[in-house]
Design a protein around this motif. Structure first.
Motif: not given
Length: 502
Positions: A300-308
Motif C-alpha cells: 500500500g505505498s510507493a516505497a513498498k511497491l518500488m522495493s519489491f
C-alpha cells in the motif's frame, strides 16, 4: 475504435461471449511494469497519493502456509494480478457504460517469483473456467456458501460492487493452487492511454489484417482495416484493439486471445527494461500505472511497491515465462484439466521451473533411496480426509498401517477444502520427531504444532491428485509433460510466435 450505442449481446458456447469487450490485459501490464521496475525516492510522495488498498478481512482463514525462506531470507513470492473491467467513473468513457458499473475480472494472472529471484512465471487462468469458489465475505458482513463448479471470474463479482471482490478471487486461487498469495493487485483501464503513451508504444506482431468487422461482428460487413498485419508500434486505441480482438484471428476464441495478451505483456516488459530505470522515464509511467491500482495493504505505498520491484528487476527476459493453465472445453464453458493443472501448481510449490530447473536457491535434496523404509512402530496417527474425494482417508490409513503406524481414526475432516496435506503434532517430547516420520510418507505436507495428542494427518488436494493416478507421493515432483512446457512463452520469444490457437 470502440463500438458505441449498442448493448453487448451474450452468447454461451465454447467459453466465449459474442460481444466485444475490451480485454484489460493492458491494466495487468501496468501491474507487471510496477513489479519489474524500480525508482528513486523522489517520486514516492507523488505516487503514494495514487495508490488505493482493499480490505483484507475477506481473506480465507484456512490459507496455505507461507513459503519458507532460505539462509539469506529469500523466498518465493506469489502476486495475483487482476484486471477489472468496471465501467464506473471515467472507465465508462473508455469501455462504454452499457454493462454497468459492477466490477468484473476479465484477466487474471498468478505471477510466481522463484526464491532465486532469477526466474518468474505467470499463469493465466481462463475467465470462464469452472472452479470451486470457497466462502467469501460479502458487503453485508456475511460469508457466502461454497460454490462448486462455478465460473472463475464470478468470484471477483461476489457482492456486486464497483470495486469487485479481490479477496474472493484470492481465496479461489489459493484453493485451486495450494500456493499462498502474498500480494494482490487490481487494475482498471482508466490510465491505459497515458500509460501506453508513457512508454511511447509497444512493439507487437499482428498475425493478419484486422478489420472493423472483426472488432464488431454485428457490423454486418468487413469494413476498413483497423490493424495491419506485421510488426506494429501500438498505443492508445490501437493497443486496445489489439488486446481485445478475438474474431478474425485463429479459432476466434477467448483463450486464443489470451496468447496475444501474453505476447503484449512480454513486449511491454521488454520495452520498459530496454528503456532503463531512469526516473525521468519511469515517473510518467509509474504515475499513470498507480492511478489504476488497488492493492493489498502489504503493497500500500510507493516505497513498498518500488522495493519489491527492485528485487525483481534482475530477472532476464528469457527467464520470465507465461503459460495458460491446462484447459479443455466443457459445453458452454471451460474446464481445467486434472491432474495436469495440479502437476503445474505442484511444480511451482516445489520451486521448479516449467522445464524442471531447481529455482529454490538451495541445493537440491538427494532423491530418497527406492529401498528406504519408514518404521511407524509406536506412533499413533489419525487420518482425516480434507477433500471431497471419497475413500481418501482409507487409502492413506492403509499406507500408514503397512509401515506399522497405529492408525486410531480414519474419517472426514471438519472442513473439506484443504489444498495441501497438513500434519499436526503436539507439544510433548518427541512429538516433532514422530511428525517428521509420518511426513516421509507425505512429501510436501505442512507441519503444524497444536495442542493435540498423537499425530493428525489432514489430507489435501495434493494427495488426492497422487491417489487418483494410483501412485504414492514423491519428494521430487516429476517434470511437466514436454507438450505442456513447450506451450510456455518467454518474454524474449519471437513476437510473431504463439499468437492464437487454430
Amino acid at each position: 475504435m470502440g463500438v458505441r450505442g449498442r448493448k453487448p449481446e451474450r452468447k454461451r458456447g465454447r467459453g466465449i461471449r459474442k460481444h466485444n469487450r475490451k480485454r484489460w490485459i493492458i491494466a495487468i501490464s501496468v501491474s507487471v511494469v510496477v513489479l519489474l521496475v524500480g525508482g528513486a525516492g523522489a517520486i514516492y510522495l507523488k505516487l503514494n497519493a495514487n495508490i488505493a488498498t482493499f480490505d483484507s478481512a475477506g481473506l480465507s482463514k484456512n490459507r496455505p502456509a507461507e513459503a519458507d525462506a532460505d539462509a539469506n531470507g529469500n523466498k518465493a513470492v506469489n502476486v495475483l494480478l487482476i484486471g477489472s473491467d468496471t465501467r464506473a467513473g471515467d472507465n465508462g468513457k473508455l469501455g462504454g457504460s452499457a454493462s454497468g458499473a459492477i466490477g468484473r475480472s476479465d484477466t487474471t494472472i498468478l505471477l510466481h517469483v522463484y526464491p532465486d529471484h532469477k526466474h518468474a512465471v505467470g499463469i493465466s487462468i481462463p475467465r470462464d473456467s469452472l472452479v470451486d469458489i470457497p466462502p467469501c465475505l460479502l458487503p453485508d458482513g456475511k460469508w457466502s456458501l461454497d460454490q462448486p463448479s462455478a465460473m472463475f471470474n464470478s468470484a471477483f463479482s461476489m457482492g456486486n460492487t464497483e470495486k469487485g471482490n479481490p479477496a474472493c478471487t484470492q481465496n479461489t486461487i489459493e484453493k485451486l493452487s495450494g500456493l499462498r498469495v502474498d500480494h494482490t493487485m487490481v487494475v482498471d483501464f482508466e490510465g491505459f492511454a497515458s500509460m501506453t503513451s508513457a512508454v511511447h508504444g509497444v512493439e507487437v506482431c499482428v498475425p493478419n489484417d484486422i478489420y472493423q468487422g472483426d472488432m464488431n461482428p454485428n457490423l454486418g460487413h468487413k469494413g476498413k482495416i483497423v490493424l495491419k498485419a506485421g510488426m506494429q508500434n501500438l498505443q492508445g486505441q490501437q493497443a486496445l484493439d489489439y488486446v481485445r480482438v478475438r474474431h478474425g484471428v485463429g479459432d476466434n476464441s477467448d483463450v486464443g486471445r489470451m496468447l496475444r495478451q501474453q505476447a503484449f505483456l512480454s513486449a511491454l516488459i521488454s520495452k520498459v527494461k530496454g528503456q532503463g530505470m531512469d526516473p525521468t522515464t519511469l515517473l510518467p509511467l509509474a504515475n499513470a500505472a498507480t492511478k489504476s491500482l488497488t492493492v493489498d495493504p502489504g503493497l500500500g505505498s510507493a516505497a513498498k511497491l518500488m522495493s519489491f520491484g527492485l528485487s525483481l528487476k534482475g530477472i532476464d527476459l528469457k527467464n520470465i515465462q507465461f503459460i495458460t493453465a491446462p484447459w479443455k472445453y466443457t459445453g458452454a464453458r471451460i474446464d481445467l484439466v486434472h491432474p495436469d493443472v495440479d502437476d503445474l501448481f505442484a511444480e511451482l510449490r516445489a520451486d521448479r521451473t516449467l522445464q524442471g530447473v531447481n529455482a529454490s536457491g538451495k541445493t537440491a535434496a538427494p532423491k530418497p533411496s527406492p529401498s528406504a523404509t519408514v518404521d511407524g512402530t509406536g506412533i499413533m496417527v489419525s487420518v482425516y480426509n480434507g477433500t471431497t474425494t471419497g475413500g481418501l482417508a482409507g487409502k492413506a490409513a492403509d499406507m500408514l498401517k503397512a509401515d506399522n503406524f497405529n492408525v486410531m481414526n480414519s474419517t472426514n475432516a471438519k472442513t473439506r477444502d484443504h489444498t495441501v496435506t497438513r500434519i499436526e503434532y503436539g507439544t510433548g517430547a518427541g512429538a516433532k520427531t514422530q511428525a517428521d516420520t509420518v511426513a516421509k510418507l507425505f512429501p510436501g505436507a505442512e507441519l503444524v504444532q497444536l495442542d493435540t495428542s498423537g499425530v493428525n494427518v489432514v489430507l489435501g488436494a495434493d494427495y488426492a491428485a497422487v491417489a487418483a493416478k494410483g501412485g504414492t507421493a514423491s519428494a521430487t515432483p516429476k517434470p511437466l509433460p514436454t507438450d505442456l512446457s513447450k506451450q510456455a512463452r518467454s518474454a524474449d520469444a519471437d513476437p510473431c510466435s504463439k499468437l492464437s490457437y487454430g
